[in-house]
Design an enzyme around this catalytic site. Structure first.
Site, PDB file in Angstrom:
ATOM      1  CG  HIS A 161      -2.117  -0.867   1.077  1.00 13.31           C
ATOM      2  ND1 HIS A 161      -2.073  -2.206   1.399  1.00 13.31           N
ATOM      3  CD2 HIS A 161      -3.363  -0.632   0.612  1.00 13.31           C
ATOM      4  CE1 HIS A 161      -3.249  -2.753   1.149  1.00 13.31           C
ATOM      5  NE2 HIS A 161      -4.052  -1.832   0.674  1.00 13.31           N
ATOM      6  CE  LYS A 165      -3.713  -0.458   4.831  1.00  9.94           C
ATOM      7  NZ  LYS A 165      -4.990   0.136   5.247  1.00  9.94           N
TER       8      LYS A 165
END
Ligand code: NAD
Length: 273
Positions: A161, A165
């Site tokens: 990600h 995040k």
């Protein structure tokens, strides 16, 4: 002359957010859906302006509002992508008006989850932490693969990600772990390995391992590996934009319209159960 199918009227809660804007775009593209209300919290600069301006299409005739109750009256289905407090408001107003609710918001505590289940006794609710159609099909493939391959194949889950995040592993990776565990007839909490460092010893039989990569602008990549002797299977999903979450949520909204009370998820919407 056959009647034209009725449009499903949609109210979006969280309209000014990243997902809200993606939802507005997708509703405007859909021939089956009609945007009737766009709601956000008080204090946002966009309040009072036309919701189309958020997506570069001014003049759609829906003003961004802060009161949910009148919006719910206009809609068949409310779609909520906010924060848990916003969902609490959505539950209250949808139950009061007897309207359907799609919940994309994440991060609920046990009490809030219980409130959602309680509301679903009187209205139809579709709740999913990931509305991507591809992710939900992947969950089914993962459970089926685990069931068929059985305990002789080691399961490892790799996710990547963007650099912003804040949690790991991702909620979707955990759902994939649960799907693999369910296919194997075991519980994820009894076999999950979330980190490995130093002298870890050999891999424990039956473990489901997780590894996370963080960086750049990766929207979300997930790969579940089934590693056997002499071969391996990899089931991968790669998201390249938020549009896939919005399209999945709208598919859920259309599916939910006219359905009876109950707590549904994307596996129900896609007929994967
Ligand atoms: P965001 O911060 O960009 O937008 C949030 C929106 O909600 C804003 O319009 C904000 O004004 C509004 N809001 C916040 N609190 C509110 C309240 N109490 N009442 C009314 N409105 C309120 O966030 P985002 O990236 O659009 O994500 C929204 C939510 O959706 C998050 O919980 C996120 O984790 C979740 N999400 C779910 C999926 C999925 O597939 N289920 C996909 C992406 C994001």
């Amino acid at each position: 002359m056959p009647h034209a199918p009725q449009l499903v009227r949609i109210a979006i809660l969280g309209a000014t957010g990243r997902m809200g804007r993606s939802l507005i775009e997708s509703v405007l593209e859909s021939p089956q859906l009609q945007l009737v209300a766009a709601v956000t919290q008080a204090g946002e600069a966009a309040v009072g302006s036309d919701a189309g301006t958020l997506v570069g299409r001014p003049g759609i005739g829906v003003a961004i509002a802060t009161e949910l109750a009148p919006a719910v009256q206009l809609a068949d289905v409310v779609i909520d992508f906010t924060r848990p407090q916003g969902t609490e408001t959505a539950l209250r107003e949808c139950v009061a008006a007897g309207k359907s609710l799609v919940i994309g918001t994440t991060g609920f505590n046990a009490q809030q989850k219980a409130a959602i289940a309680d509301a679903a006794k009187s209205i139809p609710i579709c709740l999913a932490a990931n509305f991507s159609i591809g992710v939900n099909v992947s969950l089914k493939l993962i459970a089926d693969a685990a069931r068929t391959l059985g305990a002789g194949y080691d399961v490892e889950i790799l996710e990547a990600h963007h650099r912003h995040k804040v949690d790991a592993p991702s909620g979707t990776a955990l759902r994939m772990g649960e799907a693999a565990a369910a296919g194997l007839g075991i519980k994820l909490e009894d076999c999950a390995v979330y980190a490995r460092e130093g002298i870890t010893g050999a891999r424990a039989t039956g473990a489901i391992g997780f590894a996370s990569v963080r960086g750049g602008d990766v929207v979300g990549d997930h790969t579940v590996m089934f590693l056997g002797d002499g071969e391996r299977i990899e089931i991968s999903h790669k998201a390249s934009s938020r549009g896939n979450f919005a399209r999945g949520a709208l598919r859920a909204a259309a599916w939910l319209s006219g359905r009876g009370p109950g707590l549904y998820d994307m596996q129900d919407v896609l007929g994967l159960k």
